[in-house]
Design an enzyme around this catalytic site. Structure first.
Site, PDB file in Angstrom:
ATOM      1  N   GLY A  15       0.752  -1.274   0.006  1.00  0.00           N
ATOM      2  CA  GLY A  15       0.088  -0.043  -0.235  1.00  0.00           C
ATOM      3  C   GLY A  15       0.906   1.301  -0.027  1.00  0.00           C
ATOM      4  CB  THR A 143       3.888   0.232   6.548  1.00  0.00           C
ATOM      5  OG1 THR A 143       2.546  -0.267   6.850  1.00  0.00           O
ATOM      6  CG2 THR A 143       4.900  -0.091   7.809  1.00  0.00           C
ATOM      7  CB  ILE A 144       0.161   4.387   6.705  1.00  0.00           C
ATOM      8  CG1 ILE A 144      -0.799   3.532   6.104  1.00  0.00           C
ATOM      9  CG2 ILE A 144       0.479   5.315   5.591  1.00  0.00           C
ATOM     10  CD1 ILE A 144      -2.181   3.746   5.746  1.00  0.00           C
ATOM     11  CG  ASP A 145      -1.055  -0.571   8.535  1.00  0.00           C
ATOM     12  OD1 ASP A 145      -1.794   0.562   8.548  1.00  0.00           O
ATOM     13  OD2 ASP A 145      -0.948  -1.413   7.673  1.00  0.00           O
ATOM     14  N   GLY A 190      -5.584   0.371   9.659  1.00  0.00           N
ATOM     15  CA  GLY A 190      -4.732  -0.381  10.547  1.00  0.00           C
ATOM     16  C   GLY A 190      -5.349  -1.636  10.764  1.00  0.00           C
ATOM     17  NE  ARG A 191      -6.661  -5.878   5.845  1.00  0.00           N
ATOM     18  CZ  ARG A 191      -5.967  -5.115   5.066  1.00  0.00           C
ATOM     19  NH1 ARG A 191      -4.788  -4.592   5.033  1.00  0.00           N
ATOM     20  NH2 ARG A 191      -6.748  -4.792   3.738  1.00  0.00           N
ATOM     21  CD  GLU A 245      -8.323  -1.126   8.069  1.00  0.00           C
ATOM     22  OE1 GLU A 245      -9.214  -0.863   6.811  1.00  0.00           O
ATOM     23  OE2 GLU A 245      -7.126  -0.925   7.745  1.00  0.00           O
ATOM     24  CG  LEU A 298      -9.771  11.024   1.349  1.00  0.00           C
ATOM     25  CD1 LEU A 298     -11.028  11.485   2.328  1.00  0.00           C
ATOM     26  CD2 LEU A 298      -9.320  11.940   0.287  1.00  0.00           C
ATOM     27  NE  ARG A 300      -3.609   3.543   0.337  1.00  0.00           N
ATOM     28  CZ  ARG A 300      -3.676   2.379   0.017  1.00  0.00           C
ATOM     29  NH1 ARG A 300      -3.797   1.195   0.693  1.00  0.00           N
ATOM     30  NH2 ARG A 300      -4.132   2.110  -1.254  1.00  0.00           N
TER      31      ARG A 300
END
Lengths: 414, 414
Positions: A15, A143-145, A190-191, A245, A298, A300
């Site tokens: 991503g 990673t944004i996560d 963020g899973r 999420e 939006l 990310r």
């Protein structure tokens, strides 16, 4: 370590983020400068571009456009979610990668991505060692996560956190404008890790933000959630909630599961629609006016709110990967080691072995989440705050972003 | 015109914008300076604050915080959606307003809002004239929808347009990152007028934006929509669509109304708005991977992307309303008259009678929309582009917005 001459390939995977192109820029510029790197190739759509012999000659790009990459969101070379097979089971892809490496005399491979991408790096590296093809392979984190192991934080996370915090501060104002009751639920990516959802609490820390924040590190309890919201709503007539999420019940099932009808290329369940669902639950229980807002893509790609610190660190990660490989390193990911002593933030790079990085997910420590499981502690704020600092230059044309426009000349077209 | 001495009330009404507080600032600062205005009151939640005698004494605010209003989104005094009755049918509210005006010797009333608020102004003004209470009443325009009659454009619109265009440019990058098919649908506010949805085309004009834009000025045809998307998707493997929330079929029914009956592949009732619903339709027809994104409240409170031009014009509208009233005017709305000759933009204020402003909705001219009804013409771009220009100073603390913090001291507490 003897000098290794040859071409390099730089690829982007997974991503996208607001600053993954800043890492690409750092790597490409350093590679173009390195004497022993004879040609700088960009893989179209990550490892798929290698497999398909779709490689851009980065020497064909103008320095001015390359310089704009640092403010251009998403992956300029294209990305992929392609999982390589276990080479012991099926080495077809690896044979093909070797063929392409040989074709272009590729001796350096830089791969910019998250957990799965570090796994890809690791597998390619092991294969090349096995077949005795000399090649230096480096991972660049992204990673944004923010869930990569072995690094203080990941490039991309801070800019998304800044976008989330700023947007929450603004939405707070909008959601408090009427004297009628209102419950707002904001859904954040963020899973499995709550770094991004937790960042919504920066808004609260700054004076205007969510009353409640739910991270996937704590099992979600719908009754508790309803009671939490009700208590605040009864007192103030308003309630603002941020949820990851990835929130899930104690049995591990995602709260949003009812919405799951698709999976992405890695087999992850594709989530979405959670904010609306939770808002609806609250409406039924309280009768409040509700609104569910999903920050969606939006958050990310919001380069206009990127953190200058994040951009500079992302560039540094790319540059250091190249310089370290040229100096003889391989099988490593560039990682950050940071100090925040007395409010003074410093960040330096270290090299971590790829196999300790790949396939682990770093979660928010339980003690950084409050006892109730509906907010974060000051330690979380102290961790994130230095990362979002600084306003970058944002090149504009007609008051709109001036993003990089690459030529993307394929080697096969030259 | 003889000097009229007395207090003034400033109220904010309707849906908030990124710059409605800039108008409040302009009006409050001008009123505090005016010798004949003896006291400056802010109505809590618009006309409801007048009816309930909830009035803030704006003289109790620090000049520094008032100055920050221009960068603070939403309505700092609070807003309402309260429609006054026809005074010939029921004049209870008007009697109460008169009572409050007399209590505080209010001789100036400034109301900042859209169509309904101008109607409120107009009715109050007519009533005060009828009962012989001397009071000067001025409307200050505001609406992201940009649908007010009698003015070139409305404060608030341009900042929302800039937010939409910038976000579309960023999402475009994210939505083009994989080499797999992808259709993205972005839902934009504007129930009856397509000014905001059309502004998504600024992104396309700048190089990265929606392929298709649907405005409510043109009847929506689902079959045509599917064919439009399919044609672009078949050619490029991608399609990005911007739709106004207000698109409707030829019979006038909103496309979004059908959403409640839609179900996903598993038979679950589909949650979420129009974007998700249209994305689902496309998925079923084309098999493409889809994503629906609703810009929701974000687009109307995104002060971090406000247009400097918009902020300055919003302040000017507030200031001019006060100055014009002090000079003897009443029953008017401050409007903008603009020229764009040869690319040179100029904006000046004029006063329009309230009754020609109220209760009309200004739509996008049909000739500014393309013949196919799925995009806008250059005339639309030329109209919007000057309005979004300029980057404001954005006061920050810890890299997050430093929004105004008002004391909000009620007169009844003094």
């Amino acid at each position: 370590m003897s000098e290794l001459r040859g071409a390099c390939i730089i690829g982007q995977s997974g991503g996208p983020t607001s600053v993954i192109n800043a890492s690409a820029q750092g790597a490409i510029q350093a590679a173009l400068k390195a004497d022993c790197i004879t040609r700088v190739l960009g893989a179209a759509h990550g490892i798929k571009g290698v497999l398909e012999d779709k490689l851009y000659d980065m020497g064909q790009e103008s320095p001015e456009e390359l310089e704009l990459l640092q403010n251009t969101p998403s992956s300029a070379l294209g990305s992929c979610r392609y999982k390589l097979a276990d080479p012991d089971q099926d080495d077809t892809d690896y044979q093909r990668i070797l063929e392409i490496f040989q074709k272009y005399d590729v001796r350096y491979f830089f791969y910019n991505g998250g957990n799965d991408s570090m796994d890809t790096c690791n597998k390619i590296s092991k294969y090349m060692q096995k077949v005795g093809y000399e090649c230096r392979i480096m991972g660049i984190p992204k990673t944004i996560d923010n869930d990569l192991n072995g690094t203080d934080h990941c490039p991309g996370f801070a800019s998304a956190a800044k976008y989330i915090a700023t947007s929450c501060m603004e939405v707070w104002h909008d959601a408090h404008v009427y004297d009628t009751g209102m419950v707002t639920v904001i859904e954040i990516m963020g899973r499995h890790a709550g770094w991004l959802a937790g960042s919504a609490a920066l808004a609260t820390w700054a004076g205007f933000g969510p009353d409640l924040v739910y991270l996937p590190e704590v099992d979600f309890d719908m009754e508790k959630f309803i009671a939490d919201v009700q208590a605040i709503y009864d007192k103030t007539g308003k309630c603002m909630v941020a949820v990851s999420e990835g929130i899930h019940y104690a049995d591990g099932s995602f709260v949003s599961e009812a919405k799951t009808s698709a999976t992405d290329g890695f087999g992850h369940a594709q989530l979405g629609g959670l904010a609306t669902m939770l808002a609806e639950v609250i409406k039924q229980k309280t009768g409040a006016k509700v609104r569910g807002i999903e920050l969606s893509l939006l958050q990310r790609c919001g380069a206009h709110l990127a953190s200058h610190t994040d951009i500079e660190e992302a560039k540094m990660a790319g540059r250091v990967a190249v310089e370290a490989a040229v100096a003889g390193n391989t099988d490593k990911m560039v990682a950050f080691q940071c100090t925040r002593d007395g409010g003074k933030y410093e960040c330096k790079t270290v090299l971590e072995p790829l196999d300790i990085v790949a396939n682990f997910e770093k979660k928010v420590p339980r003690e950084w989440i409050n006892a109730e499981g509906n907010g974060v502690e000051q330690a979380f704020i102290d961790y994130v705050l230095p990362l979002i600092q600084g306003e970058p230059e944002r090149p504009k044309e007609h008051a709109l972003p001036r993003f990089a426009k690459l030529n993307k000349v394929l080697t096969t077209d030259l």
